[in-house]
Design a protein around this motif. Structure first.
Motif, PDB file in Angstrom:
ATOM      1  N   HIS A  63      37.707 -28.355 -19.622  1.00  0.00           N
ATOM      2  CA  HIS A  63      38.827 -29.204 -19.214  1.00  0.00           C
ATOM      3  C   HIS A  63      39.793 -29.364 -20.385  1.00  0.00           C
ATOM      4  N   ALA A  64      41.065 -29.061 -20.132  1.00  0.00           N
ATOM      5  CA  ALA A  64      42.129 -29.331 -21.105  1.00  0.00           C
ATOM      6  C   ALA A  64      42.627 -30.739 -20.834  1.00  0.00           C
ATOM      7  N   LEU A  65      42.472 -31.625 -21.814  1.00  0.00           N
ATOM      8  CA  LEU A  65      42.691 -33.047 -21.576  1.00  0.00           C
ATOM      9  C   LEU A  65      44.088 -33.518 -21.939  1.00  0.00           C
ATOM     10  N   THR A  66      44.547 -33.209 -23.138  1.00  0.00           N
ATOM     11  CA  THR A  66      45.828 -33.730 -23.596  1.00  0.00           C
ATOM     12  C   THR A  66      46.358 -32.864 -24.726  1.00  0.00           C
ATOM     13  N   PHE A  67      47.626 -33.066 -25.069  1.00  0.00           N
ATOM     14  CA  PHE A  67      48.244 -32.360 -26.182  1.00  0.00           C
ATOM     15  C   PHE A  67      48.156 -33.193 -27.452  1.00  0.00           C
ATOM     16  N   LEU A 107      39.581 -28.784 -30.557  1.00  0.00           N
ATOM     17  CA  LEU A 107      41.034 -28.600 -30.571  1.00  0.00           C
ATOM     18  C   LEU A 107      41.340 -27.118 -30.651  1.00  0.00           C
ATOM     19  N   VAL A 108      42.207 -26.659 -29.758  1.00  0.00           N
ATOM     20  CA  VAL A 108      42.571 -25.248 -29.678  1.00  0.00           C
ATOM     21  C   VAL A 108      44.084 -25.146 -29.765  1.00  0.00           C
ATOM     22  N   PRO A 109      44.635 -24.264 -30.637  1.00  0.00           N
ATOM     23  CA  PRO A 109      46.099 -24.101 -30.690  1.00  0.00           C
ATOM     24  C   PRO A 109      46.651 -23.715 -29.324  1.00  0.00           C
ATOM     25  N   TRP A 110      47.641 -24.473 -28.867  1.00  0.00           N
ATOM     26  CA  TRP A 110      48.137 -24.269 -27.508  1.00  0.00           C
ATOM     27  C   TRP A 110      48.874 -22.941 -27.357  1.00  0.00           C
ATOM     28  N   GLU A 151      28.032 -39.063 -37.104  1.00  0.00           N
ATOM     29  CA  GLU A 151      29.053 -39.697 -37.922  1.00  0.00           C
ATOM     30  C   GLU A 151      30.371 -38.938 -37.803  1.00  0.00           C
ATOM     31  N   HIS A 152      31.345 -39.394 -38.561  1.00  0.00           N
ATOM     32  CA  HIS A 152      32.664 -38.780 -38.502  1.00  0.00           C
ATOM     33  C   HIS A 152      32.598 -37.322 -38.939  1.00  0.00           C
ATOM     34  N   THR A 153      33.310 -36.507 -38.218  1.00  0.00           N
ATOM     35  CA  THR A 153      33.504 -35.110 -38.592  1.00  0.00           C
ATOM     36  C   THR A 153      35.007 -34.888 -38.750  1.00  0.00           C
ATOM     37  N   LYS A 154      35.433 -34.511 -39.935  1.00  0.00           N
ATOM     38  CA  LYS A 154      36.852 -34.336 -40.222  1.00  0.00           C
ATOM     39  C   LYS A 154      37.180 -32.857 -40.354  1.00  0.00           C
ATOM     40  N   VAL A 155      38.339 -32.475 -39.803  1.00  0.00           N
ATOM     41  CA  VAL A 155      38.848 -31.116 -39.951  1.00  0.00           C
ATOM     42  C   VAL A 155      40.336 -31.198 -40.283  1.00  0.00           C
ATOM     43  N   GLN A 156      40.811 -30.243 -41.036  1.00  0.00           N
ATOM     44  CA  GLN A 156      42.220 -30.170 -41.412  1.00  0.00           C
ATOM     45  C   GLN A 156      42.965 -29.277 -40.426  1.00  0.00           C
ATOM     46  N   LEU A 157      44.132 -29.742 -39.988  1.00  0.00           N
ATOM     47  CA  LEU A 157      44.963 -28.988 -39.047  1.00  0.00           C
ATOM     48  C   LEU A 157      46.155 -28.398 -39.778  1.00  0.00           C
ATOM     49  N   GLN A 158      46.539 -27.213 -39.362  1.00  0.00           N
ATOM     50  CA  GLN A 158      47.635 -26.501 -40.016  1.00  0.00           C
ATOM     51  C   GLN A 158      49.005 -26.857 -39.448  1.00  0.00           C
ATOM     52  N   GLY A 159      49.050 -27.646 -38.429  1.00  0.00           N
ATOM     53  CA  GLY A 159      50.330 -28.035 -37.838  1.00  0.00           C
ATOM     54  C   GLY A 159      50.600 -27.292 -36.542  1.00  0.00           C
ATOM     55  N   GLY A 160      51.379 -27.919 -35.667  1.00  0.00           N
ATOM     56  CA  GLY A 160      51.693 -27.327 -34.373  1.00  0.00           C
ATOM     57  C   GLY A 160      51.111 -28.143 -33.242  1.00  0.00           C
ATOM     58  N   VAL A 161      51.045 -27.529 -32.067  1.00  0.00           N
ATOM     59  CA  VAL A 161      50.547 -28.186 -30.866  1.00  0.00           C
ATOM     60  C   VAL A 161      49.137 -27.699 -30.577  1.00  0.00           C
ATOM     61  N   ASP A 399      62.718 -30.510 -20.744  1.00  0.00           N
ATOM     62  CA  ASP A 399      61.902 -30.709 -21.943  1.00  0.00           C
ATOM     63  C   ASP A 399      60.431 -30.685 -21.549  1.00  0.00           C
ATOM     64  N   THR A 400      59.872 -29.503 -21.405  1.00  0.00           N
ATOM     65  CA  THR A 400      58.479 -29.373 -21.013  1.00  0.00           C
ATOM     66  C   THR A 400      57.561 -29.630 -22.196  1.00  0.00           C
ATOM     67  N   PRO A 401      56.382 -30.217 -21.970  1.00  0.00           N
ATOM     68  CA  PRO A 401      55.473 -30.532 -23.079  1.00  0.00           C
ATOM     69  C   PRO A 401      54.762 -29.290 -23.600  1.00  0.00           C
ATOM     70  N   GLY A 402      54.204 -29.425 -24.792  1.00  0.00           N
ATOM     71  CA  GLY A 402      53.405 -28.353 -25.374  1.00  0.00           C
ATOM     72  C   GLY A 402      54.187 -27.330 -26.154  1.00  0.00           C
ATOM     73  N   ARG A 403      55.462 -27.537 -26.376  1.00  0.00           N
ATOM     74  CA  ARG A 403      56.248 -26.582 -27.142  1.00  0.00           C
ATOM     75  C   ARG A 403      56.045 -26.793 -28.633  1.00  0.00           C
ATOM     76  N   GLY A 404      56.333 -25.734 -29.390  1.00  0.00           N
ATOM     77  CA  GLY A 404      56.103 -25.756 -30.819  1.00  0.00           C
ATOM     78  C   GLY A 404      57.110 -26.590 -31.583  1.00  0.00           C
ATOM     79  N   PRO A 405      56.983 -26.597 -32.921  1.00  0.00           N
ATOM     80  CA  PRO A 405      57.840 -27.447 -33.763  1.00  0.00           C
ATOM     81  C   PRO A 405      59.331 -27.198 -33.596  1.00  0.00           C
TER      82      PRO A 405
END
Length: 529
Positions: A63-67, A107-110, A151-161, A399-405
């Motif tokens: 299931h894809a839940l949100t952006f 999290l998967v790059p859209w 416990e908390h699991t942290k990951v670094q994101l490179q930016g984008g949607v 203005d559709t959602p999920g577009r890049g920067p």
């Protein structure tokens, strides 16, 4: 993407934790209470997603839940995703807490979503874990949900949607609980929403300046105020409330990650501002309280109906568009409130144009050149504003959602900046056109209006009245008594002092000239008849 249907319903199982509905209460204005009640359900619009026990994942489902909108590293920092307390409620956990549940969240790059996920085979049947198409070079972050909360699991994101996904590669249906949050360098606000803070700071300052200027003019010329002046002041106050509530709400969401009641009230105030502005323009076009000192019940009912119609449809549109930025709802859910708002706007625009047409015709008949120019400019201003509103609505719809920067500036510009700038400019022009005058407009004086109406009637029927006078000279007077005096605000007083009521008196009176005397002759003729 069209293949999204293969993943199942994108909203299925995405029942984020819904806090208790905020208490709206009642306020003095009925319309405000309706707006608040429409906006009361609180939605987690920040980048925090909660999973509760009610979210059940069918076996072999994704299931894809949100952006999620993450800032790029070159914007002053790195975005961080936190997976907190994730665990499964599968039946197998009751027997063995170390068992593999097959529940995973990630999290998967859209933009590369379909390069990573195979809609037909996204699970490894041997390990019951997620199986990407190609793991090389793909920034995919998948975290398993064990039986015991981790416990908390942290990951670094490179930016984008990114798309937040939840999947079940196990053989049985199971639930998942926990929280996923994404923190950008500036806070919890999505990267495409953060510039809105600056927009509303500037809008709030400009609304306050315009309201102070307009209020000072009204105080200086209190005796020459019209309903339009009070209406415009209310519109500016609604703009101040809108920017204030949205600014506080966005700041709160940036710090805490969740939308608060003030943000929802701000969205309602935006709809209230737009409905109030259209109602004021409709009142001007119909001449309510302008061409006549009082507003009749029919006009009041029309103004109230149009106000509520635009208010409700505008609020629904704002709510749907706010949710659309974080998810991808079906087209009919987005199109339905837009269609309703379009019908409301079209109805109001037709009424306003019809009102301007009748009012301009009336002013031409009354030969009020100054007021005619004012209404012509007001009608032209409304035509420009109507085109601008329709264009802005179409731009927001695209203005559709999920577009890049590259599209993030398009989002916040058309969602907030363009509409605020356009509205402030239109209010400024109306302030110049309808500024309170030292001298009252001629259409505000009841006696003058009646006099102009009598002059118009005299011009239309003057020839027939003169013919009746010639007949009177031939037939003689019908009554030898004195005739009643006729006097109206500076018109010549006529009195048959000799009592013979002969036609010579009429001829002498008629030679005295202006059209006002024709009205005097008309009155004498009616008395004789």
């Amino acid at each position: 993407p069209r293949r999204a249907s293969r993943l199942g319903d994108p909203t299925r199982g995405s029942r984020a934790r819904q806090p208790a509905m905020a208490s709206c209460g009642r306020v003095a204005v009925v319309a405000v209470s309706i707006v608040v009640s429409c906006c009361c359900p609180r939605v987690a619009q920040g980048q925090i997603h909660y999973f509760d026990a009610g979210m059940a994942l069918d076996r072999f489902s994704l299931h894809a839940l949100t952006f999620v909108y993450a800032s790029s590293p070159n914007e002053g920092g790195t975005s961080t995703a936190r997976f907190s307390g994730l665990h499964s409620t599968a039946e197998v956990c009751k027997k063995n807490t170390d068992a593999s549940t097959g529940i995973q969240v990630g999290l998967v790059p859209w933009e590369r979503f379909w390069d990573v996920i195979d809609p037909e085979m996204f699970c490894n049947p041997s390990t019951h874990q997620f199986k990407p198409i190609d793991e090389s070079g793909q920034e995919v972050h998948i975290v398993s949900a064990p039986c015991i909360p981790q416990e908390h699991t942290k990951v670094q994101l490179q930016g984008g949607v990114y798309a937040l996904v939840a999947m079940n590669c196990g053989t049985n249906s199971a639930g998942v609980m926990g929280k996923v949050s994404v923190i950008n360098p500036h806070g919890y606000l999505p990267a495409n929403e953060y510039p809105r803070l600056s927009v509303h700071v500037a809008a709030l300052i400009l609304y306050i300046l315009e309201a102070i200027s307009w209020g000072a003019l009204m105080i200086a010329r209190t005796k020459q105020l019209l309903p339009i002046h009070y209406g415009l002041l209310c519109v500016l106050l609604m703009g101040i409330l809108e920017s204030s509530f949205l600014l506080v709400g966005l700041t709160d969401m940036n710090q805490n990650g969740e939308a608060r009641t003030l943000l929802n009230v701000g969205n309602g105030a935006a709809a209230l501002k737009g409905a109030s502005a259209l109602t004021v323009m409709l009142a001007i076009a119909l001449g309510a309280g302008v061409l006549s000192p009082d507003v009749d019940d029919g006009t009041k009912n029309k103004l109230t109906s149009m106000f509520m119609f635009v208010l409700i449809t505008g609020t629904a549109k704002n709510r749907v568009f706010a949710l659309r930025a974080m998810s991808s709802p079906p087209a009919w859910i987005v199109g339905l409130p837009v269609f309703a708002l379009a019908v409301a706007l079209l109805t109001v625009y037709v009424l306003i144009f019809q009102g301007f047409s009748k009012t301009l015709e009336e002013l031409q008949t009354r030969r009020s050149s100054k007021e005619l120019i004012l209404y012509q400019r007001s009608a032209g201003l409304f035509a420009v504003s109507a085109v601008g509103v329709i264009f802005a609505l179409l731009a927001q719809l695209l203005d559709t959602p999920g577009r890049g920067p590259l599209w993030w500036a398009y989002h916040w510009f058309w969602d907030d900046a363009a509409s605020q700038v356009f509205f402030l400019v239109m209010c400024g022009i109306v302030m110049v056109l309808w500024a309170p005058q030292d001298e009252p407009y001629s259409f505000t004086a009841g006696s003058d209006v009646k006099q102009l109406e009598l002059e118009r009637m005299a011009e239309e029927e003057g020839e027939g009245l003169l013919n009746s006078e010639e007949d009177a000279k031939e037939d003689g007077p019908a009554d030898s008594g004195p005739v009643n005096t006729f006097d109206t605000n500076g018109m010549h007083e006529f009195d048959d002092k000799d009592g013979d009521s002969d036609s010579g008196d009429y001829e002498r009176e008629l030679r005295r000239g202006p059209s006002a005397q024709t009205i005097g002759v008309a009155s004498q003729e009616l008395n004789l008849l």
